[in-house]
Structure formats: structure tokens, C-alpha cells
Design a protein around this motif. Structure first.
Motif, PDB file in Angstrom:
ATOM      1  N   GLY A 362     -86.066-120.099 -20.936  1.00 58.92           N
ATOM      2  CA  GLY A 362     -87.339-120.183 -21.623  1.00 58.92           C
ATOM      3  C   GLY A 362     -88.274-121.220 -21.037  1.00 58.92           C
ATOM      4  O   GLY A 362     -88.086-121.733 -19.932  1.00 58.92           O
ATOM      5  N   GLY A 363     -89.284-121.525 -21.802  1.00 60.38           N
ATOM      6  CA  GLY A 363     -90.361-122.402 -21.361  1.00 60.38           C
ATOM      7  C   GLY A 363     -91.654-121.608 -21.320  1.00 60.38           C
ATOM      8  O   GLY A 363     -91.667-120.450 -20.892  1.00 60.38           O
ATOM      9  N   THR A 364     -92.730-122.206 -21.802  1.00 58.23           N
ATOM     10  CA  THR A 364     -94.028-121.545 -21.797  1.00 58.23           C
ATOM     11  C   THR A 364     -94.835-122.025 -20.602  1.00 58.23           C
ATOM     12  O   THR A 364     -95.193-123.201 -20.525  1.00 58.23           O
ATOM     13  CB  THR A 364     -94.792-121.854 -23.102  1.00 58.23           C
ATOM     14  OG1 THR A 364     -93.996-121.427 -24.215  1.00 58.23           O
ATOM     15  CG2 THR A 364     -96.134-121.121 -23.132  1.00 58.23           C
ATOM     16  N   TYR A 365     -95.111-121.123 -19.659  1.00 61.14           N
ATOM     17  CA  TYR A 365     -95.835-121.455 -18.433  1.00 61.14           C
ATOM     18  C   TYR A 365     -97.285-121.008 -18.586  1.00 61.14           C
ATOM     19  O   TYR A 365     -97.560-119.841 -18.870  1.00 61.14           O
ATOM     20  CB  TYR A 365     -95.167-120.791 -17.227  1.00 61.14           C
ATOM     21  CG  TYR A 365     -93.877-121.484 -16.854  1.00 61.14           C
ATOM     22  CD1 TYR A 365     -93.802-122.314 -15.738  1.00 61.14           C
ATOM     23  CD2 TYR A 365     -92.731-121.348 -17.639  1.00 61.14           C
ATOM     24  CE1 TYR A 365     -92.632-122.976 -15.404  1.00 61.14           C
ATOM     25  CE2 TYR A 365     -91.552-122.013 -17.319  1.00 61.14           C
ATOM     26  CZ  TYR A 365     -91.508-122.819 -16.202  1.00 61.14           C
ATOM     27  OH  TYR A 365     -90.346-123.485 -15.892  1.00 61.14           O
ATOM     28  N   ILE A 366     -98.201-121.946 -18.407  1.00 60.39           N
ATOM     29  CA  ILE A 366     -99.614-121.722 -18.673  1.00 60.39           C
ATOM     30  C   ILE A 366    -100.374-121.506 -17.375  1.00 60.39           C
ATOM     31  O   ILE A 366    -100.192-122.249 -16.403  1.00 60.39           O
ATOM     32  CB  ILE A 366    -100.222-122.930 -19.408  1.00 60.39           C
ATOM     33  CG1 ILE A 366     -99.370-123.298 -20.628  1.00 60.39           C
ATOM     34  CG2 ILE A 366    -101.652-122.641 -19.846  1.00 60.39           C
ATOM     35  CD1 ILE A 366     -99.788-124.606 -21.274  1.00 60.39           C
ATOM     36  N   GLY A 367    -101.225-120.496 -17.342  1.00 61.56           N
ATOM     37  CA  GLY A 367    -102.044-120.241 -16.168  1.00 61.56           C
ATOM     38  C   GLY A 367    -103.394-119.674 -16.554  1.00 61.56           C
ATOM     39  O   GLY A 367    -103.744-119.576 -17.741  1.00 61.56           O
ATOM     40  N   ILE A 368    -104.147-119.282 -15.559  1.00 61.45           N
ATOM     41  CA  ILE A 368    -105.504-118.773 -15.747  1.00 61.45           C
ATOM     42  C   ILE A 368    -105.529-117.283 -15.409  1.00 61.45           C
ATOM     43  O   ILE A 368    -104.996-116.863 -14.375  1.00 61.45           O
ATOM     44  CB  ILE A 368    -106.497-119.513 -14.829  1.00 61.45           C
ATOM     45  CG1 ILE A 368    -106.440-121.022 -15.098  1.00 61.45           C
ATOM     46  CG2 ILE A 368    -107.909-118.988 -14.996  1.00 61.45           C
ATOM     47  CD1 ILE A 368    -107.207-121.847 -14.077  1.00 61.45           C
ATOM     48  N   SER A 369    -106.138-116.495 -16.269  1.00 61.75           N
ATOM     49  CA  SER A 369    -106.276-115.068 -15.984  1.00 61.75           C
ATOM     50  C   SER A 369    -107.112-114.875 -14.724  1.00 61.75           C
ATOM     51  O   SER A 369    -108.162-115.497 -14.556  1.00 61.75           O
ATOM     52  CB  SER A 369    -106.941-114.355 -17.164  1.00 61.75           C
ATOM     53  OG  SER A 369    -107.329-113.040 -16.786  1.00 61.75           O
ATOM     54  N   GLU A 370    -106.658-113.995 -13.842  1.00 61.34           N
ATOM     55  CA  GLU A 370    -107.386-113.704 -12.618  1.00 61.34           C
ATOM     56  C   GLU A 370    -108.795-113.181 -12.906  1.00 61.34           C
ATOM     57  O   GLU A 370    -109.726-113.387 -12.116  1.00 61.34           O
ATOM     58  CB  GLU A 370    -106.605-112.684 -11.778  1.00 61.34           C
ATOM     59  CG  GLU A 370    -107.291-112.240 -10.499  1.00 61.34           C
ATOM     60  CD  GLU A 370    -107.558-113.395  -9.538  1.00 61.34           C
ATOM     61  OE1 GLU A 370    -108.625-113.391  -8.899  1.00 61.34           O
ATOM     62  OE2 GLU A 370    -106.701-114.302  -9.443  1.00 61.34           O
ATOM     63  N   LEU A 371    -108.985-112.527 -14.056  1.00 67.63           N
ATOM     64  CA  LEU A 371    -110.282-111.943 -14.381  1.00 67.63           C
ATOM     65  C   LEU A 371    -111.201-112.890 -15.155  1.00 67.63           C
ATOM     66  O   LEU A 371    -112.351-112.539 -15.424  1.00 67.63           O
ATOM     67  CB  LEU A 371    -110.088-110.659 -15.202  1.00 67.63           C
ATOM     68  CG  LEU A 371    -109.359-109.505 -14.506  1.00 67.63           C
ATOM     69  CD1 LEU A 371    -109.349-108.274 -15.402  1.00 67.63           C
ATOM     70  CD2 LEU A 371    -109.984-109.181 -13.155  1.00 67.63           C
ATOM     71  N   SER A 372    -110.699-114.065 -15.506  1.00 67.35           N
ATOM     72  CA  SER A 372    -111.521-114.996 -16.292  1.00 67.35           C
ATOM     73  C   SER A 372    -112.795-115.372 -15.537  1.00 67.35           C
ATOM     74  O   SER A 372    -112.782-115.619 -14.334  1.00 67.35           O
ATOM     75  CB  SER A 372    -110.727-116.276 -16.592  1.00 67.35           C
ATOM     76  OG  SER A 372    -111.569-117.285 -17.123  1.00 67.35           O
ATOM     77  N   LYS A 373    -113.909-115.435 -16.277  1.00 68.20           N
ATOM     78  CA  LYS A 373    -115.166-115.899 -15.708  1.00 68.20           C
ATOM     79  C   LYS A 373    -115.386-117.380 -16.032  1.00 68.20           C
ATOM     80  O   LYS A 373    -116.472-117.913 -15.827  1.00 68.20           O
ATOM     81  CB  LYS A 373    -116.327-115.056 -16.255  1.00 68.20           C
ATOM     82  CG  LYS A 373    -116.280-113.603 -15.813  1.00 68.20           C
ATOM     83  CD  LYS A 373    -117.485-112.846 -16.325  1.00 68.20           C
ATOM     84  CE  LYS A 373    -117.475-111.404 -15.831  1.00 68.20           C
ATOM     85  NZ  LYS A 373    -117.593-111.313 -14.362  1.00 68.20           N
ATOM     86  N   ASN A 374    -114.342-118.022 -16.526  1.00 68.68           N
ATOM     87  CA  ASN A 374    -114.442-119.392 -17.011  1.00 68.68           C
ATOM     88  C   ASN A 374    -113.320-120.242 -16.408  1.00 68.68           C
ATOM     89  O   ASN A 374    -112.729-121.075 -17.091  1.00 68.68           O
ATOM     90  CB  ASN A 374    -114.320-119.373 -18.543  1.00 68.68           C
ATOM     91  CG  ASN A 374    -115.143-120.442 -19.201  1.00 68.68           C
ATOM     92  OD1 ASN A 374    -115.868-121.182 -18.557  1.00 68.68           O
ATOM     93  ND2 ASN A 374    -115.004-120.539 -20.514  1.00 68.68           N
TER      94      ASN A 374
END
Length: 489
Positions: A362-374
């Protein structure tokens, strides 16, 4: 960047996700919060993003809106803390049940939804999400400048096959045994973690420990699933060939022995009796009761439902007249949160020790959506959650024991004593366990093959199949899932 479709690996991962998302320690199964309303069109979002960027440039302060999709409710708290530090930022956090999460993300991103800024993943689903190009490159925002500040294995899990950083977790999740110090003192005459760890040194020793505890009126585990994290780290596939090393067979024998010798309470993980076993005596059930189809009894009355605490407490006396206390639970570091909420009067009587193998879960891995405009604002959120020592200090206190991944914070809190665990210095312990984690044997096949091996073990221990027949069934299942693998039966 064009998004690729998810592979079958991701779909297999959906079926094997834990019922408890990492960081969500509630003893009740949380419902999926729907993705609420689908957000406004991309043109409106683009205008909002452009306006936010202009405001930030003019004031030097962060502003704008972040939409966060997560399978761990922890991020609601992180988002609130981020807004507190950045009053100009608005956040919308959508918590989605782990079993639904991969499909939800796949549907949204393959459909071109650019309204989501932050996405997350558990290790079992990350590889496929990387291959599908769902996560933006964090290296584009300077992630490599932070290399060495996060525990090594966590940093590596957040990288794709090309070594590009795609995600970072705020926690480490090495495995261990949580045990009752008072029971250890009564039965074995000692309770320190180093000595108790020897009671779990290998599979044969675990069986002997279980028999000793049973003779003394206890049960070693709530269920045989407590050993599932200690199967070893050997690779299931080597050079295109299925690899079933001897330890896999030894682990099968361990699980079967625990089950058939009645060394556990048959309280399956995440059920009402499993949680109850953390706070005191629990009814001893037989396997038929635990896994039977209990809709109603012979009188048409309400039957035993092990997943519902109220129903279980009202009806368990019909199915059990024996109770016992449970000695240990096998869980990753986030298990401190699960026990925190369920130990009751046994708080202070617990300790944590190593098991027969290293590993993590487990573990929650945080990233940025490739489609994000922000993306710039999203990167600030990722940094805030994972690379900010003040945030790590806050989370250690707010969570009452979750083990962060930021090395400087772990070093800073190495001497902290956790009172639930008899004053044990858990951050120091978990960091040492993390050093033994080996990622070199992790493959894209692990989730599905692990599930097939578990099916074989269950068939043997319940008497459905002989060991040989179950292993043949395992080979058949793997061959059907991965026809290109070479299988030497």
C-alpha cells in the motif's frame, strides 16, 4: 501527450485492492463518494487557470482551484491544510472507493477530461497508470532536485520504467507484526520487539509459536491472512519464465497449517470479529461459519453477518461458545492507524516487531493528471504533501502515528515514543524495515499471479483440492492470463 489504454494488469489490480485504503483507519467500510457533478467545460477551466496564473504572478501568492481525486480520505485533511497555508486556493476533494478508482480515472482521462488536477495510485496500480500516461512528469517541475529526501524505495516506486518521476507518497509502508506485549510476557516471559521477532523468524517457528499460544488459551492470529505480507520478495517471472521458488511452497504449507490446526480465530481480515480481536477476547468461529452463506438460520431469523458489527454481536452466540484473545496482526506501517481506532482498553499493551521477510504494502502515491491545465499549482500541492517538513510534522501529530516518507522528518522524530505501543520508537523501527525492501524483483505480473497463488492456497486449506491439483490449477490460471509466459510444470 496521447493517453494509452490501460492493460489487463490494471484491471486485475482492481480485484485485489485492500478493503482498507491506506490511511483510512475506520473499522467500517467506506462508501465511494461519487465523483460529484462532472465539472465545467475545458474552455471555462482554461480561463480560470489563466486568471489564477495571472493573480499568482501579480501577488506572489498561490491561487486558483485544484480538483483532487483520491482513494485515501487522508487527502481531505491535506487539502484543508494546504488551503490554510494558501488562502487563495480552492480545493475540491473527491474520495472514490479503491475498487472503483482505477476505472473512474481511466474513463475520465481516456475521455479527455481535463478538470482533474491531482490523481493518486496504490503501488499495485501504478505501473499500468504510468504505461497509460495518466501521470504527468514531475521531473518537468524539478522533482529530481529532491532526490534523496524521500525514503529510497518510495522514490523508486514513484518512477516509471524510464526513471521519470511520476508520483510521490507521503508515507512509507513496510510490513511487521503488531503483537500484545502482555500476552508475550505471560506465555513466553519476555515482550521486547527483538525477542518477540524471533517467534516469527521463519515459517516453522511461526507454527510452533502458534501451538504454544493455543495451548495457553490464545490464538496467534485472528486469521491466517495475517501472514500474507511475508511471502518473500522473489520474482514471479524471470526472463519470460514463471518462477515458483521453494519459499512459495513453504508459504503455502504455513497457511494450510495455520488453518487446519485451528491456530487462528477464523476472523477474516476487515470483518467485525477481526476488529474486535484488537481490543480483547473474540468468539472463536469455525471456517464454515466465517465463510458460509448466512442469509437466515433454520428458523428464518437474522443470521450471522461477520461484516456488520451490530448483526455479529447480536447473533454470534448462536455459532460460538468459546472466546480467546489474539496475539498478533500482520500489517504494514499504516496498521498503526487501524489499531489506533480499535485497541480500546488494550492501548499501551502493544509492540511491533519484524517478520520472516521484508516487504511493503500500500501507500498513497500523489501525482498530477497529464491532462490538467493547472499543473504548476498541482505541483505545489504535491510538494506540500510529500516534501515539506512542516507538513510532515503536522501529519505525524494529526494521524497519531502514520509513518511519513520524508527522511528529515523521520530522523527528527526517530526518538518519539508511541504510547499505544508501550513507548516504542516506531519511526526508527519502520525506517530500518524500509531499508530491507527490494524492488528489483517487482514485475508487471505480480498482482494477477499473487491472486492465482492465493486461490491455490485457499483450495488446499479448505480441502477443495489436493496440493498437487491446486498447483496444477494455478499453472492453468496463469497460462490463461499470460499465454506468452513459459511455464515449466
Amino acid at each position: 501527450m496521447k493517453l494509452k489504454k490501460l492493460t489487463a494488469l490494471l484491471l486485475a489490480g482492481v480485484m485485489t485492492l485492500s478493503l482498507a485504503a491506506c490511511g483510512n483507519s475506520s473499522s467500517t467500510t467506506s462508501e465511494s463518494t461519487s465523483a460529484k457533478e462532472e465539472t465545467a467545460g475545458s474552455s471555462e477551466e482554461a480561463a480560470t487557470t489563466e486568471e489564477a496564473a495571472t493573480t499568482e504572478e501579480a501577488t506572489g501568492e498561490l491561487s486558483g482551484k485544484l480538483t483532487i481525486w483520491t482513494l485515501a480520505a487522508d487527502l481531505e485533511q491535506f487539502a484543508d491544510k494546504f488551503k490554510e497555508a494558501n488562502p487563495g486556493v480552492e480545493t475540491e476533494v473527491v474520495v472514490i472507493a479503491p475498487g472503483d478508482y482505477p476505472t473512474k480515472v481511466e474513463t475520465a482521462l481516456l475521455g479527455g477530461d481535463d478538470s482533474v488536477d491531482i490523481i493518486v495510485g496504490e503501488p499495485k496500480m501504478l505501473k499500468s497508470m504510468y504505461e497509460a500516461e495518466f501521470f504527468a512528469s514531475l521531473d518537468d517541475f524539478g522533482a529530481k532536485d529532491y532526490e534523496g529526501q524521500i525514503v529510497d524505495y518510495v522514490w523508486e516506486v514513484g518512477q516509471d520504467d524510464e526513471g521519470i518521476q511520476r508520483a510521490i507518497s507521503y508515507q512509507i509502508t513496510p510490513i511487521g507484526f503488531y503483537y500484545r506485549r502482555d500476552i508475550a510476557d505471560k506465555v513466553f516471559g519476555y515482550s521486547d520487539p527483538e525477542s518477540v521477532g524471533k517467534l516469527f523468524a521463519d515459517y516453522d517457528t511461526i507454527i510452533e509459536t502458534g501451538k504454544t499460544l493455543k495451548d495457553a488459551g490464545y490464538r496467534i492470529f485472528a486469521s491466517d491472512a495475517e501472514t500474507q505480507h511475508f511471502k518473500g520478495q522473489s520474482s514471479w517471472v524471470v526472463d519470460g519464465v514463471l518462477n515458483v521458488d521453494p519459499q512459495r511452497y513453504e508459504f503455502m504449507d504455513l497457511a494450510v497449517e495455520l488453518y487446519t490446526q485451528d491456530l487462528t480465530a477464523y476472523a477474516a481480515q476487515w470483518t467485525a470479529p477481526w476488529y474486535q480481536a484488537m481490543s480483547g477476547p473474540v468468539p472463536i468461529l469455525n471456517a464454515d461459519v466465517m465463510w458460509g452463506d448466512w442469509t437466515e438460520d433454520e428458523n428464518g431469523e437474522a443470521a450471522l453477518n461477520v461484516w456488520d458489527a451490530e448483526n455479529f454481536n447480536a447473533n454470534v452466540d448462536k455459532y460460538s461458545n468459546e472466546t480467546a484473545e489474539v496475539f498478533a496482526f500482520g500489517l504494514p506501517a499504516w496498521g498503526v492507524l487501524t489499531l489506533r481506532d480499535n485497541v480500546g482498553d488494550t492501548a499501551g499493551l502493544w509492540g511491533v516487531c519484524s517478520g520472516p521477510a521484508y516487504g511493503y504494502d500500500g501507500g498513497t502515491y500523489i501525482g498530477i493528471s497529464e491532462l490538467s491545465k493547472n499543473k504548476e499549482l498541482a505541483w505545489e500541492f504535491v510538494k506540500f504533501c510529500t516534501l515539506n517538513e512542516d507538513t510532515a510534522d503536522w501529519w505525524i501529530e494529526a494521524s497519531q502515528g502514520d509513518t511519513v516518507s520524508l527522511v528529515s522528518a523521520l530522523d527528527k522524530h526517530a526518538e518519539d515514543a508511541n504510547e499505544t505501543y508501550g513507548g516504542q520508537q516506531l519511526y526508527k523501527f519502520w525506517l530500518e524495515q524500509a531499508k530491507g525492501i527490494n524492488l528489483s524483483n517487482v514485475t508487471e505480473y505480480d498482482t494477477a499471479i499473487d491472486a492465482a497463488w492465493s486461490n491455490a492456497i485457499n483450495a488446499v486449506k479448505t480441502g477443495e483440492k489436493t496440493k498437487d491439483a491446486a498447483i496444477e490449477g494455478f499453472y492453468d490460471e496463469v497460462a490463461a492470463t499470460y499465454p506468452d509466459l513459459e511455464i515449466n510444470r
